[in-house]
Design a protein around this motif. Structure first.
Motif, mmCIF file in Angstrom:
data_model
loop_
_atom_site.group_PDB
_atom_site.id
_atom_site.type_symbol
_atom_site.label_atom_id
_atom_site.label_comp_id
_atom_site.label_asym_id
_atom_site.label_seq_id
_atom_site.Cartn_x
_atom_site.Cartn_y
_atom_site.Cartn_z
ATOM 1 N N LYS A 22 0.856 -1.167 0.152
ATOM 2 C CA LYS A 22 -0.017 -0.074 0.047
ATOM 3 C C LYS A 22 1.029 1.330 -0.111
ATOM 4 O O LYS A 22 0.578 2.161 -0.787
ATOM 5 C CB LYS A 22 -0.842 -0.063 1.303
ATOM 6 N N ILE A 23 1.928 1.284 0.857
ATOM 7 C CA ILE A 23 2.635 2.357 0.855
ATOM 8 C C ILE A 23 3.600 2.731 -0.574
ATOM 9 O O ILE A 23 3.583 3.785 -1.101
ATOM 10 C CB ILE A 23 3.713 2.060 1.874
ATOM 11 N N LEU A 24 3.844 1.718 -1.206
ATOM 12 C CA LEU A 24 4.428 1.756 -2.486
ATOM 13 C C LEU A 24 3.541 2.171 -3.537
ATOM 14 O O LEU A 24 3.761 3.050 -4.451
ATOM 15 C CB LEU A 24 5.008 0.444 -2.882
ATOM 16 N N TYR A 25 2.219 1.632 -3.437
ATOM 17 C CA TYR A 25 1.209 2.124 -4.414
ATOM 18 C C TYR A 25 0.901 3.443 -4.368
ATOM 19 O O TYR A 25 0.762 4.291 -5.342
ATOM 20 C CB TYR A 25 0.019 1.307 -4.236
ATOM 21 N N ILE A 26 0.883 3.853 -2.897
ATOM 22 C CA ILE A 26 0.412 5.254 -3.006
ATOM 23 C C ILE A 26 1.397 6.198 -3.244
ATOM 24 O O ILE A 26 1.155 7.278 -3.829
ATOM 25 C CB ILE A 26 -0.116 5.507 -1.316
ATOM 26 N N TRP A 28 3.620 5.716 -5.393
ATOM 27 C CA TRP A 28 3.825 5.662 -6.951
ATOM 28 C C TRP A 28 2.630 6.505 -7.599
ATOM 29 O O TRP A 28 2.868 7.160 -8.554
ATOM 30 C CB TRP A 28 3.709 4.096 -7.385
ATOM 31 N N LEU A 29 1.368 6.405 -7.038
ATOM 32 C CA LEU A 29 0.307 7.097 -7.396
ATOM 33 C C LEU A 29 0.652 8.576 -7.361
ATOM 34 O O LEU A 29 0.373 9.369 -8.326
ATOM 35 C CB LEU A 29 -0.873 6.649 -6.797
ATOM 36 N N GLY A 30 1.160 9.141 -6.087
ATOM 37 C CA GLY A 30 1.558 10.602 -6.023
ATOM 38 C C GLY A 30 2.615 11.217 -6.875
ATOM 39 O O GLY A 30 2.228 12.142 -7.655
ATOM 40 N N ILE A 66 -0.127 17.991 -3.729
ATOM 41 C CA ILE A 66 -0.006 16.501 -3.906
ATOM 42 C C ILE A 66 0.844 15.930 -2.623
ATOM 43 O O ILE A 66 0.430 14.746 -2.476
ATOM 44 C CB ILE A 66 0.377 16.286 -5.115
ATOM 45 N N PHE A 67 1.776 16.379 -2.216
ATOM 46 C CA PHE A 67 2.723 16.060 -1.200
ATOM 47 C C PHE A 67 1.644 15.739 0.020
ATOM 48 O O PHE A 67 1.931 14.612 0.763
ATOM 49 C CB PHE A 67 3.937 16.697 -0.816
ATOM 50 N N MET A 68 1.127 16.751 0.422
ATOM 51 C CA MET A 68 0.191 16.741 1.652
ATOM 52 C C MET A 68 -0.753 15.680 1.399
ATOM 53 O O MET A 68 -0.962 14.951 2.476
ATOM 54 C CB MET A 68 -0.609 18.164 1.999
#
Length: 105
Positions: A22-26, A28-30, A66-68
């Motif tokens: 989940k951390i990697l997918y989020i 990557w999406l950002g 986007i970072f927030m």
């Protein structure tokens, strides 16, 4: 069978691997949203070379948003409890934004 006999707990491994995925997918999406945003800004400001300063400012502002957003999603995935310290930082940030917004008018 061998790993179970050595004491490895597969329940813990599957929970950790799902959280890591989940951390990697989020993340990557950002990153992909940032790339798409730069593409759109390039298409919008391509015809107006004198507005590159505004494009850079808009680019950085949207990067911050986007970072927030990505950070909030990651905090949700990691189940971070917001204590008094983090809550007060958010309150101070929103009050500061209000003061700056009113001062610029």
């Amino acid at each position: 069978v061998i790993l179970s006999s050595l004491g490895f707990s597969f329940k813990t491994l599957t929970t950790m691997s799902k959280g890591f995925a989940k951390i990697l997918y989020i993340s990557w999406l950002g990153y992909r949203i940032c790339v798409f945003k730069r593409y759109l800004l390039g298409r919008i400001f391509e015809k107006k070379p004198d507005k590159l300063g505004k494009a850079g400012t808009i680019d950085r502002l949207i990067d911050g948003l986007i970072f927030m957003g990505t950070s909030f999603f990651l905090m949700d995935v990691l189940n971070v409890d917001m204590g008094v310290g983090v809550t007060s930082i958010f309150a101070f940030g929103s009050a500061g934004t209000l003061v700056i917004g009113l001062a610029t008018q």
